[in-house]
Design a protein around this motif. Sequence first.
Motif, PDB file in Angstrom:
ATOM      1  N   VAL A  78       0.901  -1.318   0.005  1.00 48.73           N
ATOM      2  CA  VAL A  78       0.030  -0.197  -0.021  1.00 48.73           C
ATOM      3  C   VAL A  78       0.842   1.320  -0.050  1.00 48.73           C
ATOM      4  O   VAL A  78       1.680   1.153   0.690  1.00 48.73           O
ATOM      5  N   VAL A  79       0.792   2.104  -1.071  1.00 49.30           N
ATOM      6  CA  VAL A  79       1.564   3.045  -1.238  1.00 49.30           C
ATOM      7  C   VAL A  79       0.676   4.301  -0.848  1.00 49.30           C
ATOM      8  O   VAL A  79      -0.486   4.668  -1.581  1.00 49.30           O
ATOM      9  N   VAL A  80       0.625   5.448  -0.045  1.00 50.70           N
ATOM     10  CA  VAL A  80      -0.130   6.449   0.264  1.00 50.70           C
ATOM     11  C   VAL A  80       0.513   7.682  -0.224  1.00 50.70           C
ATOM     12  O   VAL A  80       1.656   7.941  -0.183  1.00 50.70           O
ATOM     13  N   LEU A  81      -0.392   8.556  -1.100  1.00 54.46           N
ATOM     14  CA  LEU A  81      -0.066   9.695  -1.629  1.00 54.46           C
ATOM     15  C   LEU A  81      -0.498  11.036  -0.791  1.00 54.46           C
ATOM     16  O   LEU A  81      -1.941  11.119  -0.611  1.00 54.46           O
ATOM     17  N   ALA A  82       0.451  11.637  -0.011  1.00 54.13           N
ATOM     18  CA  ALA A  82      -0.392  12.739   0.928  1.00 54.13           C
ATOM     19  C   ALA A  82       0.557  13.920   1.068  1.00 54.13           C
ATOM     20  O   ALA A  82       1.722  13.715   1.452  1.00 54.13           O
ATOM     21  N   ASP A  83       0.285  14.886   0.536  1.00 50.64           N
ATOM     22  CA  ASP A  83       1.244  16.184   0.562  1.00 50.64           C
ATOM     23  C   ASP A  83       1.062  16.553   2.206  1.00 50.64           C
ATOM     24  O   ASP A  83       0.174  16.071   2.998  1.00 50.64           O
ATOM     25  N   HIS A  84       1.870  17.541   2.640  1.00 46.68           N
ATOM     26  CA  HIS A  84       2.175  17.915   3.997  1.00 46.68           C
ATOM     27  C   HIS A  84       1.074  18.581   4.319  1.00 46.68           C
ATOM     28  O   HIS A  84       1.005  18.534   6.021  1.00 46.68           O
ATOM     29  N   THR A  85       0.067  19.015   3.838  1.00 46.39           N
ATOM     30  CA  THR A  85      -0.898  19.575   4.488  1.00 46.39           C
ATOM     31  C   THR A  85      -2.021  18.682   5.256  1.00 46.39           C
ATOM     32  O   THR A  85      -2.742  18.867   5.756  1.00 46.39           O
ATOM     33  N   LYS A  86      -1.747  17.516   4.707  1.00 48.90           N
ATOM     34  CA  LYS A  86      -2.667  16.274   5.154  1.00 48.90           C
ATOM     35  C   LYS A  86      -1.845  15.733   6.574  1.00 48.90           C
ATOM     36  O   LYS A  86      -2.805  14.847   7.214  1.00 48.90           O
ATOM     37  N   LEU A  87      -0.723  15.802   6.568  1.00 49.84           N
ATOM     38  CA  LEU A  87       0.041  15.136   7.952  1.00 49.84           C
ATOM     39  C   LEU A  87      -0.607  15.799   9.175  1.00 49.84           C
ATOM     40  O   LEU A  87      -0.694  17.035   9.368  1.00 49.84           O
ATOM     41  N   GLY A  88      -0.669  15.116   9.992  1.00 51.62           N
ATOM     42  CA  GLY A  88      -1.358  15.339  11.450  1.00 51.62           C
ATOM     43  C   GLY A  88      -2.831  15.672  11.429  1.00 51.62           C
ATOM     44  O   GLY A  88      -3.195  15.887  12.470  1.00 51.62           O
ATOM     45  N   THR A  89      -3.528  15.573  10.130  1.00 51.23           N
ATOM     46  CA  THR A  89      -4.783  15.874  10.111  1.00 51.23           C
ATOM     47  C   THR A  89      -5.667  14.531  10.235  1.00 51.23           C
ATOM     48  O   THR A  89      -5.468  13.558   9.694  1.00 51.23           O
ATOM     49  N   ASP A  90      -6.566  14.313  11.094  1.00 51.48           N
ATOM     50  CA  ASP A  90      -7.515  13.135  11.447  1.00 51.48           C
ATOM     51  C   ASP A  90      -9.044  13.521  10.809  1.00 51.48           C
ATOM     52  O   ASP A  90      -9.474  14.584  11.527  1.00 51.48           O
TER      53      ASP A  90
END
Length: 303
Positions: free
Chosen positions: A191-203
């Motif tokens: 599983v490869v997740v693509l997520a820019d930094h704006t999504k890090l720490g967002t729940d």
Amino acid sequence: MVRANGAVSLRELARVVQTSEVTVRRDVRALEAEGLLDRRHGGAVLPGGFTRESGFPQKSHLATAEKTAIADLAANFVEEGEAIVVGAGTTTQELARRLARVPGLTVVTNSLLVAQALAHANRVEVVMTGGTLRGSNYALVGSGAEQSLQGLRVSRAFLSGSGLTAERGLSTSNMLSASVDRALVQAAAEVVVLADHTKLGTDTMFQTVPTDVITRLVTDEPPAHDDRAHTELQALADQGVQIAVAGASGASGGDEVPARRRALPGPRRGQVPAAGAGLRSAAVLGEQGAERERARVADLRRR
């Protein structure tokens, strides 16, 4: 701008009003205190909390440069002749545009936008799930989509989402989308997740991929002042997620931060591992990975 688009990046705001991101960030805090918007890392959205989900037009305007860089890097993990699944999202749509150049590829997707990006690609076969169309993100969801994925086995799944934390993994704001994403994950050996930094720490409300199931995260370099994103990246690496960081310039290259030493994960029960997947994972933890880690530590010390 937030009312018109649903979401906006600090970079875009600073460009439009011709001031610094520091000034914009201060003003966004004041607007949030008045209940007019919600802050997100790198931008702002209409208020709505855990359950609000922006539509495709809103998402497409947020972190566009970062998504392009992430897609460029993620395409390097796809090999000629592979069979993969690609979920719905603006970042996965960018990835699909680059996959059109990979010969012999088979792509299974529930996204009309992903399928459209690959519709005219030579030597790329597109397989779409069934299901009910969600107009907000042009994705097929529901029992029809999930049933069409039963019995499917592919090497990798490429997924995006609304938020990513080390505690809960990848999450989204919509129950139907989350259910289909879980079915996509069950079909893949990695599983490869693509997520820019704006999504890090967002729940967000519905978990789609637990952290211990994520093989690799492809992301961009968070701003130096974004302590939460940096902390989240380190926490994900500590839990064994391989982190590939796209260059800020948007080039196809990037740095891979290896996870701390651990046993290489095998396929989940009933799944067939991708050919050579173990060798590639081992290489990341080998000499190249060690060299990159030393360079990364030296860079952190300089900062």
